[in-house]
Motif scaffolding. Sequence first.
Motif, PDB file in Angstrom:
ATOM      1  N   LYS A 166       0.873  -1.163   0.000  1.00 19.00           N
ATOM      2  CA  LYS A 166       0.000   0.000   0.000  1.00 19.00           C
ATOM      3  C   LYS A 166       0.914   1.216   0.000  1.00 19.00           C
ATOM      4  N   MET A 167       0.888   1.970  -1.091  1.00 20.29           N
ATOM      5  CA  MET A 167       1.803   3.096  -1.235  1.00 20.29           C
ATOM      6  C   MET A 167       1.380   4.263  -0.355  1.00 20.29           C
ATOM      7  N   ASN A 168       2.358   4.921   0.218  1.00 20.05           N
ATOM      8  CA  ASN A 168       2.093   6.079   1.075  1.00 20.05           C
ATOM      9  C   ASN A 168       1.883   7.302   0.188  1.00 20.05           C
ATOM     10  N   THR A 169       0.625   7.622  -0.053  1.00 16.40           N
ATOM     11  CA  THR A 169       0.323   8.732  -0.966  1.00 16.40           C
ATOM     12  C   THR A 169       0.453  10.091  -0.282  1.00 16.40           C
ATOM     13  N   ASN A 170       0.700  10.103   1.018  1.00 15.24           N
ATOM     14  CA  ASN A 170       1.040  11.369   1.674  1.00 15.24           C
ATOM     15  C   ASN A 170       2.479  11.760   1.347  1.00 15.24           C
ATOM     16  N   VAL A 171       3.362  10.767   1.393  1.00 16.23           N
ATOM     17  CA  VAL A 171       4.764  11.003   1.065  1.00 16.23           C
ATOM     18  C   VAL A 171       4.952  11.094  -0.447  1.00 16.23           C
ATOM     19  N   PHE A 172       4.243  10.220  -1.184  1.00 17.71           N
ATOM     20  CA  PHE A 172       4.358  10.164  -2.643  1.00 17.71           C
ATOM     21  C   PHE A 172       2.978  10.401  -3.266  1.00 17.71           C
ATOM     22  N   PRO A 173       2.541  11.652  -3.342  1.00 19.46           N
ATOM     23  CA  PRO A 173       1.187  11.929  -3.836  1.00 19.46           C
ATOM     24  C   PRO A 173       0.998  11.689  -5.332  1.00 19.46           C
ATOM     25  N   ASP A 174       2.085  11.734  -6.105  1.00 19.46           N
ATOM     26  CA  ASP A 174       1.985  11.578  -7.554  1.00 19.46           C
ATOM     27  C   ASP A 174       2.171  10.114  -7.933  1.00 19.46           C
ATOM     28  N   THR A 175       1.170   9.290  -7.612  1.00 14.90           N
ATOM     29  CA  THR A 175       1.273   7.845  -7.825  1.00 14.90           C
ATOM     30  C   THR A 175       1.495   7.508  -9.294  1.00 14.90           C
ATOM     31  N   GLU A 176       0.814   8.206 -10.180  1.00 12.29           N
ATOM     32  CA  GLU A 176       0.898   7.916 -11.607  1.00 12.29           C
ATOM     33  C   GLU A 176       2.329   8.044 -12.109  1.00 12.29           C
ATOM     34  N   ASN A 177       2.990   9.152 -11.797  1.00 13.21           N
ATOM     35  CA  ASN A 177       4.352   9.345 -12.281  1.00 13.21           C
ATOM     36  C   ASN A 177       5.366   8.520 -11.511  1.00 13.21           C
ATOM     37  N   LEU A 178       5.084   8.246 -10.242  1.00 16.66           N
ATOM     38  CA  LEU A 178       5.975   7.379  -9.480  1.00 16.66           C
ATOM     39  C   LEU A 178       6.051   6.007 -10.144  1.00 16.66           C
ATOM     40  N   MET A 179       4.877   5.428 -10.451  1.00 15.85           N
ATOM     41  CA  MET A 179       4.860   4.104 -11.071  1.00 15.85           C
ATOM     42  C   MET A 179       5.371   4.165 -12.516  1.00 15.85           C
TER      43      MET A 179
ATOM     44  N   GLY B   9      -4.404  -4.224 -16.867  1.00 10.27           N
ATOM     45  CA  GLY B   9      -3.097  -3.912 -17.437  1.00 10.27           C
ATOM     46  C   GLY B   9      -2.361  -2.748 -16.818  1.00 10.27           C
ATOM     47  N   ALA B  10      -2.893  -2.184 -15.749  1.00 12.46           N
ATOM     48  CA  ALA B  10      -2.248  -1.044 -15.100  1.00 12.46           C
ATOM     49  C   ALA B  10      -1.122  -1.505 -14.182  1.00 12.46           C
ATOM     50  N   THR B  11      -0.251  -0.546 -13.800  1.00 15.24           N
ATOM     51  CA  THR B  11       0.868  -0.873 -12.909  1.00 15.24           C
ATOM     52  C   THR B  11       0.486  -0.796 -11.444  1.00 15.24           C
ATOM     53  N   TYR B  12      -0.688  -0.254 -11.147  1.00 13.06           N
ATOM     54  CA  TYR B  12      -1.154  -0.207  -9.761  1.00 13.06           C
ATOM     55  C   TYR B  12      -2.677  -0.170  -9.750  1.00 13.06           C
ATOM     56  N   TYR B  13      -3.239  -0.419  -8.564  1.00 12.64           N
ATOM     57  CA  TYR B  13      -4.694  -0.434  -8.391  1.00 12.64           C
ATOM     58  C   TYR B  13      -5.055   0.562  -7.290  1.00 12.64           C
TER      59      TYR B  13
ATOM     60  N   ASP C  92      -8.322   2.270  -4.975  1.00 18.96           N
ATOM     61  CA  ASP C  92      -9.727   2.287  -4.573  1.00 18.96           C
ATOM     62  C   ASP C  92      -9.851   3.138  -3.315  1.00 18.96           C
ATOM     63  N   ALA C  93     -10.965   3.033  -2.623  1.00 18.97           N
ATOM     64  CA  ALA C  93     -11.190   3.862  -1.440  1.00 18.97           C
ATOM     65  C   ALA C  93     -10.201   3.572  -0.320  1.00 18.97           C
ATOM     66  N   THR C  94      -9.568   2.396  -0.355  1.00 21.22           N
ATOM     67  CA  THR C  94      -8.626   2.031   0.715  1.00 21.22           C
ATOM     68  C   THR C  94      -7.223   2.559   0.456  1.00 21.22           C
ATOM     69  N   GLY C  95      -6.926   2.967  -0.783  1.00 20.35           N
ATOM     70  CA  GLY C  95      -5.597   3.482  -1.082  1.00 20.35           C
ATOM     71  C   GLY C  95      -5.106   3.060  -2.451  1.00 20.35           C
ATOM     72  N   ALA C  96      -3.794   3.265  -2.694  1.00 19.12           N
ATOM     73  CA  ALA C  96      -3.148   2.892  -3.952  1.00 19.12           C
ATOM     74  C   ALA C  96      -2.233   1.699  -3.684  1.00 19.12           C
ATOM     75  N   TRP C  97      -2.372   0.663  -4.503  1.00 16.75           N
ATOM     76  CA  TRP C  97      -1.703  -0.614  -4.252  1.00 16.75           C
ATOM     77  C   TRP C  97      -0.907  -1.063  -5.478  1.00 16.75           C
ATOM     78  N   ARG C  98       0.185  -1.779  -5.223  1.00 14.99           N
ATOM     79  CA  ARG C  98       0.969  -2.388  -6.300  1.00 14.99           C
ATOM     80  C   ARG C  98       1.476  -3.746  -5.834  1.00 14.99           C
ATOM     81  N   ILE C  99       1.860  -4.558  -6.797  1.00 18.40           N
ATOM     82  CA  ILE C  99       2.425  -5.871  -6.485  1.00 18.40           C
ATOM     83  C   ILE C  99       3.668  -6.095  -7.344  1.00 18.40           C
ATOM     84  N   TYR C 100       4.717  -6.625  -6.684  1.00 18.02           N
ATOM     85  CA  TYR C 100       5.918  -7.079  -7.378  1.00 18.02           C
ATOM     86  C   TYR C 100       6.055  -8.587  -7.175  1.00 18.02           C
ATOM     87  N   ALA C 101       6.674  -9.257  -8.137  1.00 17.45           N
ATOM     88  CA  ALA C 101       7.046 -10.648  -7.922  1.00 17.45           C
ATOM     89  C   ALA C 101       8.094 -10.709  -6.812  1.00 17.45           C
TER      90      ALA C 101
END
Length: 360
Positions: free
Chosen positions: A50-63, A89-93, A95-104
Motif C-alpha cells: 500500500k503506497m504512502n500517498t502522503n509522502v508520494f502523492p503523484d502515484t501515476e508518475n511514481l509508477m 493492465g495497469a501498474t497499480y490499483y 480504490d477507497a482504501t488506497g493505492a496498491w501495487r504488487i511485485y514478484a
Amino acid sequence: MMANNEVTLANVAGHFRLEGEVSSIKAYGDGHINRTYLVTTDRKRYILQKMNTNVFPDTENLMRNIELVTSYLHSKGKETLDIVRTDDGATYYADATGAWRIYAFIEHTISYNMVPDAEVFRDAGAAFGDFQNELASFDASQLKETVAHFHDTPSRFLDFKAALAQDREGRVSGCREEIRFFVDQADWYPKITDGLSNGSIPLRVTHNDTKLNNILMDATTHKARAIIDLDTIMPGSMLYDFGDSIRFGASTALEDERDLDKVHFSTELFKAYARGFLGEVKPSITDGELRLMPESAIIMTLECGMRFLADYLSGDTYFATSYPEHNLVRCRTQIKLVREMERKLEDSHRIIDEVMKELG
C-alpha cells in the motif's frame, strides 16, 4: 472468518494477475514509508504494497518512473523489480482504501540493515555503481520528480528553518546545540545543487535512497542481485547515491544508536565501498563528480540529520518512530558522523585518489 484487514487485502490482491490461488497475506519487512505484505499463492510469492500517498502523492508518475527504469534494466538482462499488472493492465490499483501495487517476490535473497564486513560493503558499492552504469545511457529527463526537492539540500535547510520557527511541539528549547550545529554548517548545503545548476555535475538517473537494505543479496553467495525500493528513482546526481550510501554504511552503528561512543565514520568501509562503486562507474564518472565524492557523504549526512531534527520539531510526522525522542537520537548520530567525516576529509580524498590509481 477473515478479519476486515484480511478481507481488504484479499480483495486488493484479487485485482492483480497473480499465478495460483492466494493462501496467505502477511505483514512483511520493516519499511518506514509504505505498508508491505507477503502474498503467498499455491504457485508463487509476491510483495503487495500500500503506497504512502502522503509522502508520494503523484502515484501515476511514481509508477511510470519505476516502469520505465525496470523495463530498461530488463531489456539489458539485469535482475530487477518485476511489476505485476492489474487485470486491466495497469501498474497499480487504486480504490477507497488506497493505492496498491504488487511485485514478484525475488526468491533466495537476503538484505542487511548494517554492514557486516568490508567485503559485503564493497559488493554493495559495486551493485549501486553497476546500477548507475547500466542507466548512464538512459535519458534521465524522461523521469518525473515525484517528491519535489528530495535531495535539494538548500531546500531541506529552508524546511528545517521553517520547522524551527514554528516550534509546533515546543521542543526547540531542548535541542539548541543540535540546531546550532546545522545552522553553522550552511556553507556545505549548495555544493551539489550548484554543480547541477551550472553543469559541472551531470544530471543522471539516481536511486536517492541507497541504504544497504535496498540491495537484495543472494542468500548463498551473498553477492548483490537486485536493487529494490525504487520509489525515489528521479533525475539527480550520482553524488546523492554515493554520499547516502556512505552515510548509512560507513557508520559503525545503526542510525538510531543512543550510545554515541559506538558511532564512528569508518575510512576502511569508505574505501571498500569506493572500490566497488568506482570500479563500475569509472568509465562514465566526471572530474567534477570525483572531486566531490568525500564531500557528498558529509552533505548527505547533514541533510538526513536536519530532516530527522525537523521532523522531531514538527511532531514526528514523516519518519516512523518508536519513542518520543527517536528522531532526535537519529539526528545526533548524524551529527557525530559529520564531525568525524570533516576531521577525516583529507583521508577520504586520498582514498579516492588511491582507488582510482588502483583501477588504472
